[in-house]
Design an enzyme around this catalytic site. Sequence first.
Site, mmCIF file in Angstrom:
data_model
loop_
_atom_site.group_PDB
_atom_site.id
_atom_site.type_symbol
_atom_site.label_atom_id
_atom_site.label_comp_id
_atom_site.label_asym_id
_atom_site.label_seq_id
_atom_site.Cartn_x
_atom_site.Cartn_y
_atom_site.Cartn_z
ATOM 1 C CG HIS A 1 37.013 14.852 23.631
ATOM 2 N ND1 HIS A 1 36.830 13.619 24.176
ATOM 3 C CD2 HIS A 1 37.112 15.706 24.668
ATOM 4 C CE1 HIS A 1 36.808 13.716 25.494
ATOM 5 N NE2 HIS A 1 36.982 14.975 25.836
HETATM 6 N N1 UDP Z 1 29.052 10.210 26.340
HETATM 7 C C1 UDP Z 1 27.772 10.236 25.797
HETATM 8 N N2 UDP Z 1 27.634 10.253 24.428
HETATM 9 C C2 UDP Z 1 28.705 10.213 23.577
HETATM 10 C C3 UDP Z 1 30.019 10.179 24.149
HETATM 11 C C4 UDP Z 1 30.151 10.194 25.516
HETATM 12 O O1 UDP Z 1 26.775 10.247 26.525
HETATM 13 O O2 UDP Z 1 28.525 10.231 22.363
HETATM 14 C C5 UDP Z 1 29.200 10.256 27.800
HETATM 15 C C6 UDP Z 1 30.003 9.128 28.400
HETATM 16 O O3 UDP Z 1 29.194 8.015 28.710
HETATM 17 C C7 UDP Z 1 30.588 9.778 29.642
HETATM 18 C C8 UDP Z 1 30.788 11.223 29.240
HETATM 19 O O4 UDP Z 1 29.934 11.433 28.120
HETATM 20 O O5 UDP Z 1 29.652 9.723 30.714
HETATM 21 C C9 UDP Z 1 32.235 11.496 28.906
HETATM 22 O O6 UDP Z 1 32.358 12.730 28.371
HETATM 23 P P1 UDP Z 1 33.666 13.231 27.631
HETATM 24 O O7 UDP Z 1 34.377 12.082 27.025
HETATM 25 O O8 UDP Z 1 33.230 14.352 26.764
HETATM 26 O O9 UDP Z 1 34.482 13.894 28.816
HETATM 27 P P2 UDP Z 1 35.695 13.422 29.726
HETATM 28 O O10 UDP Z 1 35.188 12.299 30.569
HETATM 29 O O11 UDP Z 1 36.827 13.053 28.850
HETATM 30 O O12 UDP Z 1 35.978 14.637 30.551
#
Ligand code: UDP
Length: 365
Positions: free
Chosen positions: A210
């Site tokens: 993303h």
């Molecule tokens: N996650 C989820 N469902 C999904 C994809 C990710 O629950 O389909 C959770 C994942 O386990 C983690 C969090 O969302 O805890 C990560 O979010 P994201 O990748 O959007 O954000 P980033 O960590 O990159 O800021």
Amino acid sequence: MQKITIIAGARPNFIKVAPFIHAIQKAQELKAPIQYRLVHTGQHYDAKMSDTFFTELNIPLPDANLACGGGSQAEQTAAIMIAFEKELLANPAELVVVVGDVTSTMACSIVAKKSQTKVAHIEAGIRSFDLTMPEEINRMVTDSITDYFFTTTELANENLRKAGIEEERIFFVGNIMIDTLLKNLPRFAKPAVFDSLHLTPKNYLVMTLHRPANVDEGAVLKELIQEIVTNVDELPVIFPIHPRTAAIFSALGIGAPNLHIVDPMGYLEFNYLVLHAKAVITDSGGITEETTVMGVPCITLRNNTERPETCSIGTNELIGTNPANIAPALKKLFEGKWKKGAIPPLWDGHTAERIVAHLSVLKNG
Ligand code: UDP
């Protein structure tokens, strides 16, 4: 009574505030003089990116929802600031607690500080040093006005010391996201897709993408995905698609027999899938931490990370955003040569308790 306002705006925020709120509730049961108000900025508003996490992780409904979804970086920052200023004026707090690195984190910390309210930042001090990422700017701005820094790693402490932050304001408490992971591990739930696609443990991969660098240009996204699906020994690749990515993906006409697009998943089902996967391919930050703790190989399509411990200690490897790097990384995985990894200090499931213990000392100090 210590009055705290907690900010949550986007998916990774919900996962981080859950254990914090539960630790406050536990302290309240023990008659600790602490009160909290949960403010949802509305940055993520889609049920699959927001509501699901409140239900699954037993997060109380927000006391206020600022409904600031959508818009450009500046529009969203401005909308959140305007709405949160009113909210904080109507409901003053002694401390505003922000988590992570999203737009809401930065916008609300600015409003709080300008209203003479102290700011605490959970997951402070981490740095990618890559200012092309909006999250890095959010981290830098937030930490430049934070009063109390709750950190995940020694390197984060070091980054803050280098920025001139006094030792007394840095609290090395560990990784709150891992509190959620360890607490919910026994509750992980097999998603329907597991049986419908006849998946078996360690015989499929999970992919999430993303970040603007990977998904904003259709040709780049297409090449990355094609390179992945053709180099995984025909194993299924499950791709829970982020709304940002979905917006561009449908027009690209990408398809392969082993590529399975699904909606963003709930936390319990997503992490069930990750726990049993052969590997995860991602550009997420939080997921690199979760795979490290679960011991699942993680291939990260980024040139840098604000979470280098996931590479130096954990199972993560940065391979950059060049599609040519994908095949060699997957070759190493399929030859069984991926590193085993270990778990960084204080990623032990007790971070939220440590934060709440510090809050009571700050109040009395
Ligand atoms: N996650 C989820 N469902 C999904 C994809 C990710 O629950 O389909 C959770 C994942 O386990 C983690 C969090 O969302 O805890 C990560 O979010 P994201 O990748 O959007 O954000 P980033 O960590 O990159 O800021």
